[in-house]
Design a protein around this motif. Structure first.
Motif, PDB file in Angstrom:
ATOM      1  N   ALA A 162      42.211  38.051  50.643  1.00  0.00           N
ATOM      2  CA  ALA A 162      41.885  38.564  49.203  1.00  0.00           C
ATOM      3  C   ALA A 162      43.386  38.357  48.795  1.00  0.00           C
ATOM      4  O   ALA A 162      44.286  37.590  48.194  1.00  0.00           O
ATOM      5  CB  ALA A 162      41.144  38.814  48.918  1.00  0.00           C
ATOM      6  N   VAL A 163      43.938  39.444  49.452  1.00  0.00           N
ATOM      7  CA  VAL A 163      45.460  39.911  49.338  1.00  0.00           C
ATOM      8  C   VAL A 163      46.573  38.331  49.348  1.00  0.00           C
ATOM      9  O   VAL A 163      47.694  37.653  49.561  1.00  0.00           O
ATOM     10  CB  VAL A 163      45.654  40.446  50.347  1.00  0.00           C
ATOM     11  N   SER A 164      46.076  37.701  50.361  1.00  0.00           N
ATOM     12  CA  SER A 164      46.939  36.852  51.239  1.00  0.00           C
ATOM     13  C   SER A 164      46.903  35.436  50.086  1.00  0.00           C
ATOM     14  O   SER A 164      47.907  35.267  50.086  1.00  0.00           O
ATOM     15  CB  SER A 164      46.446  36.264  52.822  1.00  0.00           C
ATOM     16  N   LEU A 165      45.975  34.949  49.440  1.00  0.00           N
ATOM     17  CA  LEU A 165      45.448  34.512  48.183  1.00  0.00           C
ATOM     18  C   LEU A 165      47.015  34.532  46.974  1.00  0.00           C
ATOM     19  O   LEU A 165      46.689  33.719  46.105  1.00  0.00           O
ATOM     20  CB  LEU A 165      44.159  33.512  48.668  1.00  0.00           C
ATOM     21  N   VAL A 166      46.358  35.864  46.923  1.00  0.00           N
ATOM     22  CA  VAL A 166      47.084  36.423  45.771  1.00  0.00           C
ATOM     23  C   VAL A 166      48.471  36.097  46.101  1.00  0.00           C
ATOM     24  O   VAL A 166      49.216  36.070  44.606  1.00  0.00           O
ATOM     25  CB  VAL A 166      46.861  38.053  44.986  1.00  0.00           C
ATOM     26  N   LEU A 167      49.037  36.493  46.714  1.00  0.00           N
ATOM     27  CA  LEU A 167      50.596  36.781  47.171  1.00  0.00           C
ATOM     28  C   LEU A 167      51.323  35.774  47.414  1.00  0.00           C
ATOM     29  O   LEU A 167      52.087  35.402  47.102  1.00  0.00           O
ATOM     30  CB  LEU A 167      50.944  37.909  48.115  1.00  0.00           C
ATOM     31  N   LEU A 168      50.686  34.598  47.409  1.00  0.00           N
ATOM     32  CA  LEU A 168      50.758  33.360  48.201  1.00  0.00           C
ATOM     33  C   LEU A 168      51.742  32.861  46.475  1.00  0.00           C
ATOM     34  O   LEU A 168      52.628  32.258  46.574  1.00  0.00           O
ATOM     35  CB  LEU A 168      50.162  32.264  48.652  1.00  0.00           C
ATOM     36  N   PRO A 169      50.653  32.391  45.646  1.00  0.00           N
ATOM     37  CA  PRO A 169      51.275  31.717  44.737  1.00  0.00           C
ATOM     38  C   PRO A 169      52.559  32.415  43.898  1.00  0.00           C
ATOM     39  O   PRO A 169      53.437  32.143  43.420  1.00  0.00           O
ATOM     40  CB  PRO A 169      50.186  31.733  43.403  1.00  0.00           C
ATOM     41  N   SER A 170      52.347  33.612  43.967  1.00  0.00           N
ATOM     42  CA  SER A 170      53.951  34.847  43.707  1.00  0.00           C
ATOM     43  C   SER A 170      55.090  34.857  44.325  1.00  0.00           C
ATOM     44  O   SER A 170      55.715  34.476  43.777  1.00  0.00           O
ATOM     45  CB  SER A 170      53.232  36.479  44.190  1.00  0.00           C
ATOM     46  N   LEU A 171      54.745  34.561  45.775  1.00  0.00           N
ATOM     47  CA  LEU A 171      56.198  33.884  46.453  1.00  0.00           C
ATOM     48  C   LEU A 171      56.475  32.959  46.460  1.00  0.00           C
ATOM     49  O   LEU A 171      57.798  32.973  46.488  1.00  0.00           O
ATOM     50  CB  LEU A 171      55.583  34.582  48.275  1.00  0.00           C
ATOM     51  N   ILE A 172      55.774  31.814  45.719  1.00  0.00           N
ATOM     52  CA  ILE A 172      56.413  30.475  46.012  1.00  0.00           C
ATOM     53  C   ILE A 172      56.929  30.788  44.898  1.00  0.00           C
ATOM     54  O   ILE A 172      58.672  29.317  44.201  1.00  0.00           O
ATOM     55  CB  ILE A 172      55.231  30.039  46.092  1.00  0.00           C
ATOM     56  N   ALA A 173      56.793  30.903  43.960  1.00  0.00           N
ATOM     57  CA  ALA A 173      56.842  31.330  42.094  1.00  0.00           C
ATOM     58  C   ALA A 173      57.838  31.802  42.102  1.00  0.00           C
ATOM     59  O   ALA A 173      59.268  31.735  41.562  1.00  0.00           O
ATOM     60  CB  ALA A 173      56.187  31.777  41.359  1.00  0.00           C
ATOM     61  N   ASN A 174      58.557  33.247  43.101  1.00  0.00           N
ATOM     62  CA  ASN A 174      59.618  33.781  43.013  1.00  0.00           C
ATOM     63  C   ASN A 174      60.316  32.686  43.638  1.00  0.00           C
ATOM     64  O   ASN A 174      61.597  32.791  43.550  1.00  0.00           O
ATOM     65  CB  ASN A 174      59.466  34.632  44.022  1.00  0.00           C
ATOM     66  N   TYR A 175      60.223  32.176  44.549  1.00  0.00           N
ATOM     67  CA  TYR A 175      61.875  31.231  45.433  1.00  0.00           C
ATOM     68  C   TYR A 175      61.721  30.403  43.809  1.00  0.00           C
ATOM     69  O   TYR A 175      62.857  29.666  44.135  1.00  0.00           O
ATOM     70  CB  TYR A 175      60.931  30.569  46.278  1.00  0.00           C
ATOM     71  N   TYR A 190      37.908  38.241  42.512  1.00  0.00           N
ATOM     72  CA  TYR A 190      36.715  37.171  42.724  1.00  0.00           C
ATOM     73  C   TYR A 190      37.184  36.611  43.825  1.00  0.00           C
ATOM     74  O   TYR A 190      35.713  36.707  44.267  1.00  0.00           O
ATOM     75  CB  TYR A 190      37.359  36.460  41.313  1.00  0.00           C
ATOM     76  N   PRO A 191      38.786  36.755  44.643  1.00  0.00           N
ATOM     77  CA  PRO A 191      38.396  36.128  45.869  1.00  0.00           C
ATOM     78  C   PRO A 191      37.916  36.965  46.729  1.00  0.00           C
ATOM     79  O   PRO A 191      37.369  37.504  47.530  1.00  0.00           O
ATOM     80  CB  PRO A 191      39.672  35.819  45.804  1.00  0.00           C
ATOM     81  N   GLY A 192      38.194  38.219  46.295  1.00  0.00           N
ATOM     82  CA  GLY A 192      37.676  39.422  47.468  1.00  0.00           C
ATOM     83  C   GLY A 192      35.869  39.362  47.554  1.00  0.00           C
ATOM     84  O   GLY A 192      35.316  39.382  48.440  1.00  0.00           O
ATOM     85  N   VAL A 193      35.406  39.739  46.092  1.00  0.00           N
ATOM     86  CA  VAL A 193      34.103  39.426  46.080  1.00  0.00           C
ATOM     87  C   VAL A 193      33.284  38.358  47.096  1.00  0.00           C
ATOM     88  O   VAL A 193      32.139  38.327  47.473  1.00  0.00           O
ATOM     89  CB  VAL A 193      33.362  39.516  44.962  1.00  0.00           C
ATOM     90  N   GLN A 251      51.116  39.984  34.807  1.00  0.00           N
ATOM     91  CA  GLN A 251      49.851  40.764  33.861  1.00  0.00           C
ATOM     92  C   GLN A 251      48.762  41.172  34.784  1.00  0.00           C
ATOM     93  O   GLN A 251      48.174  40.886  35.357  1.00  0.00           O
ATOM     94  CB  GLN A 251      49.155  39.667  32.732  1.00  0.00           C
ATOM     95  N   PRO A 252      48.519  43.114  34.561  1.00  0.00           N
ATOM     96  CA  PRO A 252      48.025  43.453  35.321  1.00  0.00           C
ATOM     97  C   PRO A 252      46.901  42.689  35.387  1.00  0.00           C
ATOM     98  O   PRO A 252      45.578  42.875  36.300  1.00  0.00           O
ATOM     99  CB  PRO A 252      47.478  44.570  34.679  1.00  0.00           C
ATOM    100  N   GLU A 253      46.119  42.205  34.125  1.00  0.00           N
ATOM    101  CA  GLU A 253      44.467  41.884  33.867  1.00  0.00           C
ATOM    102  C   GLU A 253      44.214  40.258  34.731  1.00  0.00           C
ATOM    103  O   GLU A 253      43.420  40.319  35.444  1.00  0.00           O
ATOM    104  CB  GLU A 253      44.356  41.888  32.770  1.00  0.00           C
ATOM    105  N   PHE A 254      45.085  39.560  34.493  1.00  0.00           N
ATOM    106  CA  PHE A 254      45.387  38.239  35.178  1.00  0.00           C
ATOM    107  C   PHE A 254      45.436  38.733  37.008  1.00  0.00           C
ATOM    108  O   PHE A 254      44.602  38.137  37.584  1.00  0.00           O
ATOM    109  CB  PHE A 254      46.668  37.772  34.824  1.00  0.00           C
ATOM    110  N   TYR A 255      46.425  39.451  36.998  1.00  0.00           N
ATOM    111  CA  TYR A 255      45.817  39.566  38.698  1.00  0.00           C
ATOM    112  C   TYR A 255      45.248  40.462  39.645  1.00  0.00           C
ATOM    113  O   TYR A 255      44.578  39.889  40.288  1.00  0.00           O
ATOM    114  CB  TYR A 255      47.659  40.404  38.565  1.00  0.00           C
ATOM    115  N   ILE A 256      44.368  41.354  38.692  1.00  0.00           N
ATOM    116  CA  ILE A 256      43.606  42.006  38.932  1.00  0.00           C
ATOM    117  C   ILE A 256      42.554  41.216  38.934  1.00  0.00           C
ATOM    118  O   ILE A 256      41.919  41.021  39.988  1.00  0.00           O
ATOM    119  CB  ILE A 256      42.668  43.450  38.231  1.00  0.00           C
ATOM    120  N   MET A 257      42.138  40.391  38.032  1.00  0.00           N
ATOM    121  CA  MET A 257      40.798  39.369  38.086  1.00  0.00           C
ATOM    122  C   MET A 257      41.062  37.817  39.431  1.00  0.00           C
ATOM    123  O   MET A 257      39.608  38.091  39.429  1.00  0.00           O
ATOM    124  CB  MET A 257      40.518  38.389  36.846  1.00  0.00           C
ATOM    125  N   LEU A 258      42.401  37.750  39.336  1.00  0.00           N
ATOM    126  CA  LEU A 258      42.724  36.655  40.396  1.00  0.00           C
ATOM    127  C   LEU A 258      42.436  37.953  41.599  1.00  0.00           C
ATOM    128  O   LEU A 258      42.161  37.125  43.247  1.00  0.00           O
ATOM    129  CB  LEU A 258      43.668  36.821  40.520  1.00  0.00           C
TER     130      LEU A 258
END
Length: 88
Positions: free
Chosen positions: A24-37, A69-72, A59-66
């Motif tokens: 879940a962490v890898s899926l959440v961080l991948l789009p953020s990493l690409i977006a920063n580049y 859901y993959p974690g569960v 946005q914390p709400e979006f990040y927590i939801m994202l």
């Protein structure tokens, strides 16, 4: 053994371990990493896409939801993958 008694609790809380959280962490961080580049790109459309995704991930709400859901979902998937009916 402590004082002649077992200190083991026979509870199975999370049999999947930490594997779902790692996925879940890898899926959440991948789009953020690409977006920063993309946000520092000199090409206008790439800069706009990167900035838009970065704003959504800030946005914390979006990040927590994202993250939840993959974690569960991964926890359910790993549990079904590794456990058989004999374990119940």
């Amino acid at each position: 053994m402590y004082g002649g008694q077992s200190t083991h609790l026979p509870l199975r809380l999370n049999q999947a371990g930490v594997i779902p959280i790692i996925f879940a962490v890898s899926l959440v961080l991948l789009p953020s990493l690409i977006a920063n580049y993309l946000a520092v790109s000199r090409i206008g459309i790439l800069h706009g896409i990167g900035t838009f995704i970065t704003l959504w991930f800030s946005q914390p709400e979006f990040y927590i939801m994202l993250f939840i859901y993959p974690g569960v979902g991964f926890t359910y998937f790993i549990r079904q993958l590794f456990l058989t009916q004999e374990d119940f």
